[in-house]
Design a protein around this motif. Structure first.
Motif, short mmCIF file in Angstrom:
data_model
loop_
_atom_site.label_atom_id
_atom_site.label_comp_id
_atom_site.label_asym_id
_atom_site.label_seq_id
_atom_site.Cartn_x
_atom_site.Cartn_y
_atom_site.Cartn_z
N GLY A 433 0.82 -1.21 0.00
CA GLY A 433 0.00 0.00 0.00
C GLY A 433 0.85 1.26 0.00
N SER A 434 1.87 1.28 0.84
CA SER A 434 2.75 2.45 0.89
C SER A 434 3.53 2.62 -0.41
N LEU A 435 3.98 1.50 -0.98
CA LEU A 435 4.69 1.57 -2.27
C LEU A 435 3.80 2.18 -3.33
N PHE A 436 2.59 1.71 -3.43
CA PHE A 436 1.66 2.21 -4.44
C PHE A 436 1.40 3.71 -4.26
N LEU A 437 1.09 4.13 -3.05
CA LEU A 437 0.78 5.54 -2.80
C LEU A 437 2.01 6.42 -2.98
N ALA A 438 3.20 5.89 -2.73
CA ALA A 438 4.42 6.66 -2.95
C ALA A 438 4.73 6.83 -4.43
N LEU A 439 4.33 5.86 -5.24
CA LEU A 439 4.61 5.91 -6.69
C LEU A 439 3.63 6.79 -7.45
N VAL A 440 2.42 6.96 -6.90
CA VAL A 440 1.38 7.68 -7.64
C VAL A 440 1.78 9.09 -8.06
N PRO A 441 2.35 9.93 -7.17
CA PRO A 441 2.66 11.30 -7.58
C PRO A 441 3.63 11.38 -8.76
N GLY A 442 4.60 10.49 -8.82
CA GLY A 442 5.60 10.57 -9.89
C GLY A 442 5.23 9.79 -11.14
N MET A 443 4.52 8.69 -10.99
CA MET A 443 4.26 7.81 -12.13
C MET A 443 2.82 7.90 -12.65
N GLY A 444 1.92 8.41 -11.84
CA GLY A 444 0.51 8.37 -12.21
C GLY A 444 -0.13 7.09 -11.68
N MET A 445 -1.45 7.11 -11.59
CA MET A 445 -2.17 6.00 -10.97
C MET A 445 -2.01 4.69 -11.74
N ARG A 446 -2.09 4.75 -13.08
CA ARG A 446 -2.01 3.51 -13.85
C ARG A 446 -0.66 2.83 -13.69
#
Length: 475
Positions: A433-446
């Motif tokens: 969960g933390s990995l996903f939420l940390a990646l969202v700002p830089g990579m986008g949700m998809r």
């Protein structure tokens, strides 16, 4: 002579403590409730936040408070059931679960909800170990194998169904209760469960009860808290100093727990978790495998709930129903598990891992190709295949872990197993969960979703390797 043989006065203890069909249904209901409530809030969190004006860190505590108190107290709950009677603890835990669910549903503010969730987790820890311990103590042979298979099916189905049910209840807004219904729905279910349990669940306890290990209990609680509390709350809180200090303390607290338990074992006292328990190969290797499996399971459930609601713009009902194919496939395939194990042994678990890997790959491809138009149809192939693969792993591994545990230590064994599973479920939300939420700002949700699914795929590969080390047959 004939009259003496048929007299109730000489009925064997096994007959008197036999778990019938209604009793099995009742304890499985008790097993389902805590697992459903671990996942049911995932799709309700946005609504809870708006209604109670709660920030992300407090909302994390609504999930983490339940999970941490649940994990910390499970082994103690199993030991107390062995000591004082599993039926009594099951009834008391279920009643407390109903009362704390009512407190959650009536909570006037966020911090009251957090406190009620912590208490609800403690109630679950009193109830759940008694389920497996009762099955172990009051069944045998093929009947036990069938009951353990049904327990595993119930556990897996409950985790998926919790998320689906949460979405349906929030959207239904029954009598204007909104998110509160996800907790209030437990109350009538608990009332029914208590009536059934009083009639149909036999009393069992250890023939040689072992006293509670005070130092071991405290050190296990401290060790689990130093690991789970910072991981579940750290990201939302911005990783303050206390989280790093807590994680740094974990190896020392874990070592202290092991040292105290080993010393107690050597001096003839009864430790909370006897090191000798891990001499059972089936238990040791099964526990090792259940960790990455549970991390991936709970991490996926959390991530897909966030991605579908925040990214794909789905409401609570469509977001929950998107996982229906996974739940249906899991239920259908898990019913075939006992027969497949009788014929092919634990290599069925390896086959399940391969099938799950195909399903996760299909989910990643669906997210890549169809984003942001993800729904039941787009996720159906991957979700169904992944659910089928999980059904060939979880029920069988849970049965394997307890297969060699003596009935006298059934509560202890089930407490250790469920603690390991629950801790891993909490770690899944914290890590993936933390990995996903940390990646969202830089990579986008998809791209963040696809990357997280690929990380989960690596976890599936690990469980595949570990499955090859399982004993080939289950006793």
């Amino acid at each position: 002579m004939t009259k003496t043989l048929t007299s109730p006065a000489v009925r064997s203890p096994v007959a008197e403590t036999r778990l019938g069909g209604l009793g099995l249904f009742t304890v499985l209901l008790g097993a389902a409730l805590p697992l459903i409530d671990f996942f049911i809030v995932n799709v309700a969190l946005p609504t809870i936040g708006k209604d109670l004006h709660a920030g992300e860190a407090v909302l994390e505590l609504v999930v983490a408070g339940y999970g941490v108190s649940y994990a910390v107290l499970l082994v103690l709950g199993g030991r107390l059931g062995d000591l004082f009677g599993r039926r009594e603890f099951f009834l008391g835990g279920m009643a407390a679960f109903g009362l704390t669910s009512l407190a959650c549903g009536l909570a006037p503010n966020a911090w009251t909800l957090v406190a009620a969730r912590v208490a609800q987790g403690a109630a679950s820890a009193a109830m759940l170990p008694q389920v497996l311990a009762t099955i172990q103590a009051a069944t045998s042979g093929q009947r036990r194998a069938k009951a353990m298979g049904l327990y595993g099916a119930t556990a897996g189905l409950s985790m998926v169904a919790g998320q689906i049910l949460g979405g349906v209840l929030v959207a239904a807004d029954i009598a204007g209760t909104g998110w509160r219904s996800v907790f209030l729905v437990n109350v009538p279910v608990v009332v029914v469960g208590l009536v059934l349990a009083a009639r149909a669940v036999p009393e069992t306890r250890s023939q040689h009860p072992e006293p509670v290990d005070g130092p071991g209990t405290v050190l296990l609680a401290v060790a689990l808290l130093t690991l789970l509390a910072p991981l579940t709350e750290g990201r939302a809180a911005g990783w303050p100093l206390w989280t790093w200090l807590s994680l740094a303390a974990f190896p020392f607290t874990a070592w202290a727990f092991y040292a105290v338990e080993r010393r107690a074992d050597r001096h003839g006292r009864t430790p909370l978790v006897p090191p000798s328990l891990f001499s059972l190969v089936s238990l040791r290797r099964g526990l090792v495998m259940i960790v990455p499996f549970s991390i991936g399971f709970s991490g996926f459930m959390f991530v897909i709930a966030v991605a579908l609601q925040r990214g794909a713009g789905l409401g609570p009902v469509p977001a929950g129903l998107a996982l229906t194919p996974m739940a249906l496939a899991f239920f259908a395939v898990s019913l075939c598990g006992p027969r497949l194990v009788d014929r092919f042994g634990t290599r069925v678990v390896t086959a399940g891992g391969l099938i799950q890997a195909v399903g996760v790959t299909l989910l990643a491809l669906a997210a890549w190709r169809s984003w942001p138009h993800l729904g039941v149809l787009e996720l159906l192939p991957g979700a169904a295949v992944a659910g089928a693969g999980q059904a060939l792993q979880l029920p069988i591994v849970l049965r394997l872990i307890l297969s060699e545990v003596p009935p006298a230590r059934a509560g202890l064994g089930s407490g250790v197993m469920v603690t390991t599973q629950q801790s891993a479920l909490a770690l899944g939300v914290a890590t993936l969960g933390s990995l996903f939420l940390a990646l969202v700002p830089g990579m986008g949700m998809r791209d963040a979703l696809v990357t997280t699914l690929l990380v989960q795929l690596a976890g599936v590969a690990l469980t595949l390797g570990l499955s090859l080390r399982l004993p080939r047959t289950i006793r």
